[in-house]
Design a protein around this motif. Structure first.
Motif, PDB file in Angstrom:
ATOM      1  N   VAL A   1       0.731  -1.163   0.026  1.00 43.25           N
ATOM      2  CA  VAL A   1      -0.131   0.247   0.007  1.00 43.25           C
ATOM      3  C   VAL A   1       0.898   1.190  -0.069  1.00 43.25           C
ATOM      4  O   VAL A   1       0.642   2.322  -0.702  1.00 43.25           O
ATOM      5  CB  VAL A   1      -0.875   0.005   1.117  1.00 43.25           C
TER       6      VAL A   1
ATOM      7  N   THR B   1      -1.493   4.540   4.655  1.00 40.19           N
ATOM      8  CA  THR B   1      -1.042   3.113   4.843  1.00 40.19           C
ATOM      9  C   THR B   1      -1.416   2.489   6.133  1.00 40.19           C
ATOM     10  O   THR B   1      -1.908   1.289   6.230  1.00 40.19           O
ATOM     11  CB  THR B   1       0.502   3.116   4.591  1.00 40.19           C
TER      12      THR B   1
ATOM     13  N   THR C   1      -5.216   1.852   6.138  1.00 37.50           N
ATOM     14  CA  THR C   1      -5.572   0.617   5.332  1.00 37.50           C
ATOM     15  C   THR C   1      -5.188  -0.712   6.159  1.00 37.50           C
ATOM     16  O   THR C   1      -5.805  -1.742   6.304  1.00 37.50           O
ATOM     17  CB  THR C   1      -4.877   0.683   4.000  1.00 37.50           C
TER      18      THR C   1
END
Length: 83
Positions: A19, A38, A41
Motif C-alpha cells: 500500500v 497506509t 488501510t
C-alpha cells in the motif's frame, strides 16, 4: 499471549508495504499523506480479520486457529502476487 502460532502479522506488514509503495510511487502522494493512509488501510484490514474471523474462533481447537491464520497469510500473499 495466546499460545497460538499466528502467520498473519508478517503478511499484514507485507500488505502495508505494498500500500505504501502504491501510494508513494504509483499515485505520487507525498509521504505525509501516504503514511497515514497506509496505517489506516492496514489497521482496517487487521480489524476485519480479527473481528470477523479470529474472534469467533475463541474456544475452538488450536489447530483450527493456526490453519485459519495460515490460510489468511496465503490469501494475502496470493492477492498481492496477482497485483
Amino acid at each position: 499471549a495466546s499460545n497460538v502460532v499466528n502467520f498473519g502479522p508478517g503478511e499484514l506488514v507485507l500488505f502495508g508495504a505494498y500500500v505504501s509503495w502504491a501510494t508513494i510511487l504509483q499515485m505520487r502522494f507525498p509521504l505525509y499523506v501516504a503514511f497515514p493512509l497506509t496505517l489506516l488501510t492496514s489497521i482496517v484490514l487487521g480489524l476485519i480479520i480479527e473481528r470477523g474471523v479470529l474472534r469467533p474462533l475463541i474456544g475452538e481447537p488450536i489447530i483450527s486457529v493456526i490453519m485459519v491464520t495460515f490460510g489468511f497469510a496465503s490469501v494475502i500473499r496470493g492477492g498481492l502476487n496477482m497485483l
